[in-house]
Design a protein around this motif. Sequence first.
Motif, PDB file in Angstrom:
ATOM      1  N   THR A 190      44.365  24.491  37.980  1.00  0.00           N
ATOM      2  CA  THR A 190      42.919  24.758  37.303  1.00  0.00           C
ATOM      3  C   THR A 190      43.329  25.451  36.055  1.00  0.00           C
ATOM      4  OG1 THR A 190      40.748  25.428  36.975  1.00  0.00           O
ATOM      5  CG2 THR A 190      41.992  26.807  38.426  1.00  0.00           C
ATOM      6  N   HIS A 191      42.702  25.264  34.915  1.00  0.00           N
ATOM      7  CA  HIS A 191      42.885  26.079  33.772  1.00  0.00           C
ATOM      8  C   HIS A 191      41.745  27.043  33.451  1.00  0.00           C
ATOM      9  CE1 HIS A 191      46.295  24.369  32.277  1.00  0.00           C
ATOM     10  NE2 HIS A 191      45.725  22.997  32.132  1.00  0.00           N
ATOM     11  N   ILE A 192      40.707  26.775  34.363  1.00  0.00           N
ATOM     12  CA  ILE A 192      39.297  27.724  34.324  1.00  0.00           C
ATOM     13  C   ILE A 192      39.754  28.867  35.297  1.00  0.00           C
ATOM     14  CG2 ILE A 192      37.004  27.734  34.653  1.00  0.00           C
ATOM     15  CD1 ILE A 192      37.066  24.661  34.913  1.00  0.00           C
ATOM     16  N   LEU A 193      39.991  29.982  34.389  1.00  0.00           N
ATOM     17  CA  LEU A 193      40.621  31.214  35.320  1.00  0.00           C
ATOM     18  C   LEU A 193      39.541  31.906  35.768  1.00  0.00           C
ATOM     19  CD1 LEU A 193      43.317  32.480  32.809  1.00  0.00           C
ATOM     20  CD2 LEU A 193      43.484  30.864  34.889  1.00  0.00           C
ATOM     21  N   GLU A 194      38.308  31.911  35.320  1.00  0.00           N
ATOM     22  CA  GLU A 194      37.199  32.830  35.913  1.00  0.00           C
ATOM     23  C   GLU A 194      36.797  32.179  37.308  1.00  0.00           C
ATOM     24  OE1 GLU A 194      37.359  31.232  32.871  1.00  0.00           O
ATOM     25  OE2 GLU A 194      36.847  32.865  31.343  1.00  0.00           O
ATOM     26  N   VAL A 195      36.850  30.664  37.360  1.00  0.00           N
ATOM     27  CA  VAL A 195      36.371  30.019  38.602  1.00  0.00           C
ATOM     28  C   VAL A 195      37.492  30.419  39.410  1.00  0.00           C
ATOM     29  CG1 VAL A 195      36.392  27.866  39.701  1.00  0.00           C
ATOM     30  CG2 VAL A 195      35.245  28.157  37.614  1.00  0.00           C
ATOM     31  N   ALA A 196      38.785  30.415  39.272  1.00  0.00           N
ATOM     32  CA  ALA A 196      39.764  30.574  40.195  1.00  0.00           C
ATOM     33  C   ALA A 196      39.503  32.193  40.696  1.00  0.00           C
ATOM     34  CB  ALA A 196      41.315  30.582  39.688  1.00  0.00           C
ATOM     35  N   GLU A 197      39.378  33.239  39.770  1.00  0.00           N
ATOM     36  CA  GLU A 197      39.118  34.485  40.191  1.00  0.00           C
ATOM     37  C   GLU A 197      38.003  34.805  41.251  1.00  0.00           C
ATOM     38  OE1 GLU A 197      39.139  38.741  38.085  1.00  0.00           O
ATOM     39  OE2 GLU A 197      38.968  37.077  36.925  1.00  0.00           O
ATOM     40  N   LYS A 198      36.969  33.788  41.051  1.00  0.00           N
ATOM     41  CA  LYS A 198      35.685  34.321  41.871  1.00  0.00           C
ATOM     42  C   LYS A 198      36.038  33.431  42.964  1.00  0.00           C
ATOM     43  CE  LYS A 198      32.589  35.033  38.059  1.00  0.00           C
ATOM     44  NZ  LYS A 198      31.256  34.436  37.293  1.00  0.00           N
ATOM     45  N   LEU A 199      36.707  32.435  43.058  1.00  0.00           N
ATOM     46  CA  LEU A 199      36.644  31.182  44.078  1.00  0.00           C
ATOM     47  C   LEU A 199      37.909  31.612  45.072  1.00  0.00           C
ATOM     48  CD1 LEU A 199      35.101  28.843  45.339  1.00  0.00           C
ATOM     49  CD2 LEU A 199      36.663  27.351  43.630  1.00  0.00           C
ATOM     50  N   LEU A 211      58.273  30.478  39.412  1.00  0.00           N
ATOM     51  CA  LEU A 211      57.258  31.308  39.782  1.00  0.00           C
ATOM     52  C   LEU A 211      57.264  32.486  39.127  1.00  0.00           C
ATOM     53  CD1 LEU A 211      54.976  31.554  42.083  1.00  0.00           C
ATOM     54  CD2 LEU A 211      56.876  32.465  43.540  1.00  0.00           C
ATOM     55  N   VAL A 212      56.296  32.944  38.456  1.00  0.00           N
ATOM     56  CA  VAL A 212      55.944  34.539  37.722  1.00  0.00           C
ATOM     57  C   VAL A 212      55.449  35.418  38.673  1.00  0.00           C
ATOM     58  CG1 VAL A 212      54.793  35.633  36.082  1.00  0.00           C
ATOM     59  CG2 VAL A 212      55.634  33.392  35.746  1.00  0.00           C
ATOM     60  N   VAL A 213      54.516  35.016  39.517  1.00  0.00           N
ATOM     61  CA  VAL A 213      53.788  36.023  40.736  1.00  0.00           C
ATOM     62  C   VAL A 213      52.934  35.198  41.483  1.00  0.00           C
ATOM     63  CG1 VAL A 213      51.930  36.106  39.301  1.00  0.00           C
ATOM     64  CG2 VAL A 213      52.346  38.042  40.730  1.00  0.00           C
ATOM     65  N   SER A 214      52.851  35.747  42.756  1.00  0.00           N
ATOM     66  CA  SER A 214      52.237  34.842  43.923  1.00  0.00           C
ATOM     67  C   SER A 214      51.593  36.402  44.945  1.00  0.00           C
ATOM     68  CB  SER A 214      53.232  34.119  44.649  1.00  0.00           C
ATOM     69  OG  SER A 214      52.522  33.400  45.615  1.00  0.00           O
ATOM     70  N   GLY A 215      50.617  35.992  45.292  1.00  0.00           N
ATOM     71  CA  GLY A 215      49.933  36.738  46.226  1.00  0.00           C
ATOM     72  C   GLY A 215      48.381  36.736  46.359  1.00  0.00           C
ATOM     73  N   THR A 216      47.939  37.546  47.075  1.00  0.00           N
ATOM     74  CA  THR A 216      46.335  37.768  46.928  1.00  0.00           C
ATOM     75  C   THR A 216      45.752  37.986  45.793  1.00  0.00           C
ATOM     76  OG1 THR A 216      45.956  40.073  47.776  1.00  0.00           O
ATOM     77  CG2 THR A 216      46.576  38.666  49.466  1.00  0.00           C
ATOM     78  N   VAL A 220      47.315  40.479  42.826  1.00  0.00           N
ATOM     79  CA  VAL A 220      47.779  40.121  41.435  1.00  0.00           C
ATOM     80  C   VAL A 220      46.916  40.659  40.364  1.00  0.00           C
ATOM     81  CG1 VAL A 220      47.971  38.003  40.046  1.00  0.00           C
ATOM     82  CG2 VAL A 220      48.675  38.016  42.452  1.00  0.00           C
ATOM     83  N   THR A 221      45.638  40.761  40.605  1.00  0.00           N
ATOM     84  CA  THR A 221      44.947  41.169  39.442  1.00  0.00           C
ATOM     85  C   THR A 221      44.693  42.649  39.379  1.00  0.00           C
ATOM     86  OG1 THR A 221      42.875  40.915  40.953  1.00  0.00           O
ATOM     87  CG2 THR A 221      43.440  39.178  39.200  1.00  0.00           C
ATOM     88  N   LYS A 222      44.763  43.312  40.638  1.00  0.00           N
ATOM     89  CA  LYS A 222      44.499  44.891  40.680  1.00  0.00           C
ATOM     90  C   LYS A 222      43.250  45.314  39.854  1.00  0.00           C
ATOM     91  CE  LYS A 222      49.495  46.067  41.354  1.00  0.00           C
ATOM     92  NZ  LYS A 222      50.051  44.648  41.018  1.00  0.00           N
ATOM     93  N   ASP A 223      43.208  45.944  38.760  1.00  0.00           N
ATOM     94  CA  ASP A 223      42.091  46.523  38.165  1.00  0.00           C
ATOM     95  C   ASP A 223      41.701  45.673  36.845  1.00  0.00           C
ATOM     96  OD1 ASP A 223      41.537  48.647  39.901  1.00  0.00           O
ATOM     97  OD2 ASP A 223      42.924  50.021  38.801  1.00  0.00           O
ATOM     98  N   ALA A 224      42.462  44.617  36.530  1.00  0.00           N
ATOM     99  CA  ALA A 224      42.378  43.804  35.422  1.00  0.00           C
ATOM    100  C   ALA A 224      41.728  42.406  35.878  1.00  0.00           C
ATOM    101  CB  ALA A 224      43.818  43.485  34.762  1.00  0.00           C
ATOM    102  N   SER A 225      41.542  41.653  34.756  1.00  0.00           N
ATOM    103  CA  SER A 225      40.846  40.309  34.985  1.00  0.00           C
ATOM    104  C   SER A 225      42.082  39.542  35.095  1.00  0.00           C
ATOM    105  CB  SER A 225      40.197  39.853  33.904  1.00  0.00           C
ATOM    106  OG  SER A 225      40.818  39.464  32.547  1.00  0.00           O
ATOM    107  N   LEU A 226      41.741  38.068  36.024  1.00  0.00           N
ATOM    108  CA  LEU A 226      42.976  37.285  36.209  1.00  0.00           C
ATOM    109  C   LEU A 226      43.353  36.739  34.590  1.00  0.00           C
ATOM    110  CD1 LEU A 226      44.769  35.343  37.802  1.00  0.00           C
ATOM    111  CD2 LEU A 226      42.844  34.068  37.935  1.00  0.00           C
ATOM    112  N   GLU A 227      42.607  36.437  33.841  1.00  0.00           N
ATOM    113  CA  GLU A 227      42.513  36.056  32.311  1.00  0.00           C
ATOM    114  C   GLU A 227      43.731  37.228  31.768  1.00  0.00           C
ATOM    115  OE1 GLU A 227      40.260  34.246  28.424  1.00  0.00           O
ATOM    116  OE2 GLU A 227      39.641  36.324  29.333  1.00  0.00           O
ATOM    117  N   ASP A 228      43.371  38.434  31.893  1.00  0.00           N
ATOM    118  CA  ASP A 228      44.275  39.373  31.333  1.00  0.00           C
ATOM    119  C   ASP A 228      45.757  39.365  31.880  1.00  0.00           C
ATOM    120  OD1 ASP A 228      42.371  40.405  29.453  1.00  0.00           O
ATOM    121  OD2 ASP A 228      41.967  41.997  30.781  1.00  0.00           O
ATOM    122  N   VAL A 229      45.831  39.344  33.004  1.00  0.00           N
ATOM    123  CA  VAL A 229      46.987  38.989  33.821  1.00  0.00           C
ATOM    124  C   VAL A 229      47.893  38.163  33.512  1.00  0.00           C
ATOM    125  CG1 VAL A 229      48.048  38.977  36.158  1.00  0.00           C
ATOM    126  CG2 VAL A 229      46.291  40.331  35.886  1.00  0.00           C
TER     127      VAL A 229
END
Length: 237
Positions: A190-199, A211-216, A220-229
């Motif tokens: 998906t390109h809809i990062l907000e959906v991926a982050e919540k879902l 592969l750049v990063v993989s995990g829970t 991956v996001t820690k204190d940032a948003s998925l979009e920022d990461v």
Amino acid sequence: MLTIRDFSFTYPNGKKAVDGLNIEVKPGDLYAFIGHNGAGKTTTIKCIMGILDFEAGDILIDGTSIKTDPLTCKRQTAYLPDNPDLYESLTGLQYLNFVSDLFRIPLEERKADIEKYATSFEMMGELNNYISSYSHGMRQKLALIGAFIHHPKLIVMDEPFVGLDPKASFIVKNMMKEFCANGGAIFFSTHILEVAEKLCNRLSIIKQGKLVVSGTMEEVTKDASLEDVFLELTERA
């Protein structure tokens, strides 16, 4: 449920689309596969589904290799492409019965599931119409129903929310969560990062086939948003 092991794919023109990819999707995972256009997402998905042949590495579905036993893998998997190419000469109901016949779904069971999902999508009144008359959104809904009704172990989706209105997107998210809560697994791009982050509970980000990063999601996001990461990781030189 899905194991991608040292997987690489090179097109006949010499372009390497995917390079040494390793991903593990477990039962219950709602797994996002994220990257820019051309990063290798759709190529990977087509190899998972046995649409493209590959030599380097392996892809296993519930422990079975798509290379050595594709039929067993496909029996356990449902696929939703980014642009569902359905049989336009069939009605919606004929198409769903065709899918049910392929997977040997008993008549009463398929009838109950078709009614359940078609009612949720407000499609019951459209099932006797030919698919050729359907809008893109209606075709997407029909393809989604076809994916869920045969109760696969794994559902692979390529941009599942494209063409769906907000209500239909909400319904699909709940279907996905329910499916995974019952022990299934979903792997989707998906390109809809907000959906991926919540879902999603897990994700992988790829860039130019690697592969750049993989995990829970939390790892991956820690204190940032998925979009920022995502932007930070993929905009690096």
